[in-house]
Write an enzyme that holds these catalytic residues in place. Sequence first.
Site, PDB file in Angstrom:
ATOM      1  CD  GLU B  88      -1.677  -2.405   1.378  1.00 44.60           C
ATOM      2  OE1 GLU B  88      -0.544  -2.591   1.883  1.00 44.60           O
ATOM      3  OE2 GLU B  88      -2.449  -3.330   1.076  1.00 44.60           O
ATOM      4  CG  HIS B 158     -11.859  -8.628   5.749  1.00 46.43           C
ATOM      5  ND1 HIS B 158     -11.236  -9.464   6.633  1.00 46.43           N
ATOM      6  CD2 HIS B 158     -11.208  -8.780   4.565  1.00 46.43           C
ATOM      7  CE1 HIS B 158     -10.248 -10.102   6.024  1.00 46.43           C
ATOM      8  NE2 HIS B 158     -10.208  -9.706   4.765  1.00 46.43           N
TER       9      HIS B 158
END
Lengths: 467, 353
Positions: B88, B158
């Site tokens: 990322e 998540h």
Amino acid sequence: MALRLRSSTSKSNFLNILRYNNLGFGTASHAARHLRTHDPTLLRVSQNPISRFCNTMAEKLSSVGENEDANAQVMDFPGGKVAFTPEIQFISESSKERVPCYRVLDDNGQLITNSHFVQVSEEVAVKMYSDMVTLQIMDNIFYEAQRQGRLSFYATTIGEEAINIASAAALSPQDVIFPQYREPGVLLWRGFTLQEFANQCFGNKSDNGKGRQMPVHYGSNKLNYFTVSATIATQLPNAVGAAYSLKMDKKDACAVTYFGDGGSSEGDFHAALNFAAVMEAPVLFICRNNGWAISTPTSDQFRSDGLVVKGRAYGIRSIRVDGNDALAMYSAVHTAREMAISEERPILIEALTYRVGHHSTSDDSTRYRSADEIEWWNKARNPLSRFRTWIESSGWWSDEEESDLRSRVKKEMLEALRVAEKTEKPNLENMFSDVYDVPPLNLREQERQVRQTIKSHPQDYPSDVPL
Amino acid sequence: MAALLGRSCRKLGFLSSGHGARRSVSTETGKSLNLYSAINQALHIALDSDPRSFVFGEDVGFGGVFRCTTGLAERFGKNRVFNTPLCEQGIVGFGIGLAAMGNRAIVEIQFADYIYPAFDQIVNEAAKFRYRSGNQFNCGGLTIRAPYGAVGHGGHYHSQSPEAFFCHVPGIKVVIPRSPREAKGLLLSCIRDPNPVVFFEPKWLYRQAVEEVPEHDYMIPLSEAEVIREGNDITLVGWGAQLTIMEQACLEAEKEGISCELIDLKTLLPWDKETVEASVKKTGRLLISHEAPITGGFGAEISATILERCFLKLEAPVSRICGLDTPFPLVFEPFYMPTKNKILDAIKTTVNY
């Protein structure tokens, strides 16, 4: 092979061969054939007809494919075929010998026989040397100014003048620079004036950066030099994105980013090199391995053979260079740049050098290293004196020109300091502009509130910031 | 299970933007699309309208794990739509460099839960790029998209709603759409906004929310909150998926004679204080609801600001019905979530204060 590459802007013959010789499906490159059928995505970004992977595969593999017992001797996994071995073998953590370091001038500035280097014209060589001297004088004067309390902070580039100037000289003005903070020489080469350096250090209204950052955080869009940020190695992945943009726009230019031995430990170093290789980005990663990250020596920073060996881990071509040899630096960067652009690949350059100065004016490096060590590098391994010897022996420089230059630059520098110090600071509105393209309501409100407060308590605020 | 039942209500049409709607786009008809298709459409339009725009991130090439990038690589080529390595900080760092050269870099972070490695690049580079350079440079072309929020079974990694971390960073914008039609217009605005933007997409709504979405190119302005339901007794402020829950609470409150005004903030940074202020000055009561943990959540910023601006008009303390101060739990999700009934109870408490 006494190959003398020309230092012109046209590509060398060798590179032309690589570019136009189509080693596509028709030829017997076994490694490439295997890989093409297994991994179509390899071709997606590369405009080069040659599969990049065939350059990096172990040479041995091509003979394996020819053998009738191929199936018994190779294993097929995602990523390609690998030979197997029934022996338990580890790749050693280090080579028996360290990667050699490319240099062209010896410690005394004499050209080493049979050395390969890119020819430099008298004009370029003299400018290189003059700029190295200018950088050195600028550094000394700014450093003293900070000691006298005229400047809040400064960081010198002493000892690394050759890396700065020679690398800049080997680039084109269109190459975009993503510096760390010890590369003002690149700006100097490109035309940033002593006055402009001083303006930024004083944060006055003529500062490009509008007084928002500490001294030495230079930036110039005109000179394609992105503004310095103090965070370490964050510029590395940015440079890769910029390089990708240049590639997409088909520019004859690359991105160049600088960092130190310390910066190579950051996650962004790993991220950037990996991305650069996968994206096939034309970017030069120039590491100034100067032995110290503030007080941390390289033995506390990594356990690899410096930086140069790390390139291969990412599939990146790398070279180790004597960073105090201006001619070698120039040649290495010049060559690397051509490869990066014509082959659309990143190159890693490890420039070995020594940080002669303290980390910054907030540091006294004699607390963690010996003054003798510093003095030795400053005297015996000085990049300026080596290059000076070479240009003098080429008949391009003299003692008279040396003293003329030094006195002129010193005078100019002191004047620039004087003017920058006198110039008023940027207007208060510059505190609130440029946070966004247009100030949002909350900032307009806060500016109003601050201005109110200033009216009530003017003594709390510096008088040299115009309202 | 209760969470699932509560959420199934969303399948039946969607939040009516009829009440107090100011945008003409809300009355246009279009194709019936879910959230990921609307976002996909916005991306197609963005790439089509600007040849120097790029979409990249992990797995976006085949369409993405949520199908938001379907068809883009085939249509625009793998030079413009591509997979990146799993990193990322590299994705966002690369995007900043691309944007700094004048391109539009539309970056996907696979789950908002994984955005943190990029936090340094976002805060120290993207947010300060223009300011620190004296406006010589900017990376305004950067848009970071990430799915966020509860999904019923997502657990710690998540389900997160990290918007509050980003709302504390001057120099970036934070935008969260509530529905397919809003998402398309807001995303196009984010992509074209000359500032770096973080766009959180409520993943729960990717398939669950279905709405008529106009097929043409349209943009919904940033930093403009929308009153999506008018009322007089209490103002409710929220964003993203939470608005559907809040609307259910409003409907039930209405049966008990409480008239609720519901505001979709849309842009959290910079946020539209004026719309919320005007509403609270009318109703005298405020309730904020978000999935993110209550302590240090963005609701605290809204509460403090409204208190400053509307103190004398307030009939009751500002109420915050939010996620609890725990990592997002799996089995305990129904207990963690700010449910319709928690909100309804708080509405009544506030009104009866």
